[in-house]
Design an enzyme around this catalytic site. Structure first.
Site, short mmCIF file in Angstrom:
data_model
loop_
_atom_site.label_atom_id
_atom_site.label_comp_id
_atom_site.label_asym_id
_atom_site.label_seq_id
_atom_site.Cartn_x
_atom_site.Cartn_y
_atom_site.Cartn_z
N ASP A 221 0.82 -1.21 0.00
CA ASP A 221 0.00 0.00 0.00
C ASP A 221 0.86 1.26 0.00
O ASP A 221 0.63 2.19 -0.79
CB ASP A 221 -0.89 -0.02 1.24
CG ASP A 221 -2.21 0.68 1.02
OD1 ASP A 221 -2.54 0.95 -0.15
OD2 ASP A 221 -2.91 0.96 2.00
N ASP A 267 -9.30 -1.72 2.04
CA ASP A 267 -9.06 -1.09 3.34
C ASP A 267 -10.10 -1.51 4.37
O ASP A 267 -9.95 -1.22 5.56
CB ASP A 267 -9.07 0.44 3.19
CG ASP A 267 -7.94 0.93 2.30
OD1 ASP A 267 -6.87 0.30 2.31
OD2 ASP A 267 -8.12 1.94 1.59
#
Length: 347
Positions: A221, A267
């Protein structure tokens, strides 16, 4: 089928990222509109984690093959960031080389089918409470086999009933609405369904695997958001329900609002499956407490709030897992240390 589940997992992970946590910088939102958008995103993120975790406890005990979860092993977890990176960069190249319109048309049809199935599965438990008790609920079975005699092999064995058919009909209406209008409400209905199903049906086999998965995607990420423009480019180009969106100009323009704050489904799903694992750990302790579940759930709220605060302060897309992973792993580990249950947790 494993291939379909793996595809969903790959897409979830590809978004794990925060493609999505960024709002369009060009539009200057009012403080009220911004607060409403961010607050709504946080609420929408919490719902599939909370209910998906509760349903994961039931699905782990289910004997219905259609509801059986897929277990993620340490090897799967270690490969996840690599597969997700290849998928993400491949999509980036596709959007650079080919027409964005045609790619999104193909993706829309793919997610139209997946979205209908996911939304139907999500709605199914609630239908018993809504439908009249005297409604005939007939049972059906879809069976597809290969070969004959002793060598006969089941390829598809899906059991469903009248209630499931009603769910499928309602979900199809939402699907047609999404394909025709691409409305943000329809997008969110599908996105919430994907997230809840992911948390419910993707199971980590132990806490160590969860740490490997979250650690790998933490690096993934951060690299793809801060190191390149790939993540943000794909997120803005990708017209599919792989992110939750909420308009910052809702108060001014109502349902036709178009300036969105976004949160990638990854997420939600990636920390969510870890939180669901901790709930199953709580259940296994048989102490009638949910200490680790509530600790990790509150840690998720803290991490997501911190993500939004930093993003809003610096006006730059943030990799949400940068904040969520340390919070969701660190808080429960500290609690386990204090309670002297760390060894038991990692078993």
């Amino acid at each position: 089928p494993d291939e379909v589940t793996s595809s969903v997992r790959a897409v979830n992970n590809l978004n794990a990222t925060d493609a999505g946590n960024a709002s369009a910088a060009r539009f200057v939102a009012t403080p009220e509109g911004t607060a409403l958008a961010y607050g709504s995103l946080v609420l929408m993120a919490l719902l599939p984690i909370f209910f998906g975790a509760l349903r994961s406890v039931s699905s782990s005990k289910s004997k219905n093959s259609s509801d059986m979860p897929e277990t993620i092993t340490s090897r799967d977890a270690a490969r996840f960031p690599i597969i997700a990176s290849c998928t993400l960069f491949g999509l980036y190249l596709f959007f650079k080389i080919f027409s964005q319109e045609y790619i999104n048309l193909l993706l829309s049809m793919y997610f139209f089918v997946l979205g209908i199935l996911a939304l139907s599965h999500t709605m199914s438990p609630f239908m018993n409470r809504v439908l009249p008790a005297n409604l005939p609920n007939k049972q059906y079975q879809l069976l597809f086999t290969q070969g004959s005699g002793e060598s006969k092999e089941e390829i598809v064995n899906y059991e469903f009933d009248t209630k499931d058919l009603i769910c499928l009909g309602i979900s199809s209406v939402v699907g047609v609405w999404y394909v025709i209008k691409k409305h943000w409400v329809a997008n969110n209905l599908f996105g919430l369904a994907f997230a809840l199903n992911g948390v419910e049906l993707l199971h980590l086999n132990n806490v160590s695997t969860g740490c490997i998965l979250l650690g790998g995607l933490f690096v993934y990420d951060v690299f793809w958001v801060f190191g390149t423009n790939v993540m943000v480019t794909v997120a803005k180009s990708f017209e599919a329900p792989i992110k939750l969106v909420f308009p910052q100009d809702l108060l001014e323009r109502g349902l036709s609002a178009s300036n969105f704050a976004m949160l990638g489904l990854g997420d939600i799903v990636i920390p969510g499956i870890f939180i669901a694992l901790l709930l199953r750990f709580d259940v296994s302790l048989k102490k009638n407490t949910r200490t680790y579940f509530y600790t990790s759930f509150l840690a998720y709220i803290f991490g997501l709030g911190l993500t939004i605060f930093v993003m809003h302060t610096f006006k730059h897309a943030q990799p949400a897992l940068l904040y969520l992973v340390p919070a969701c792993v660190g808080f429960p580990v500290v609690v386990a240390l204090v309670k002297g249950e760390l060894t038991e947790m990692f078993r």
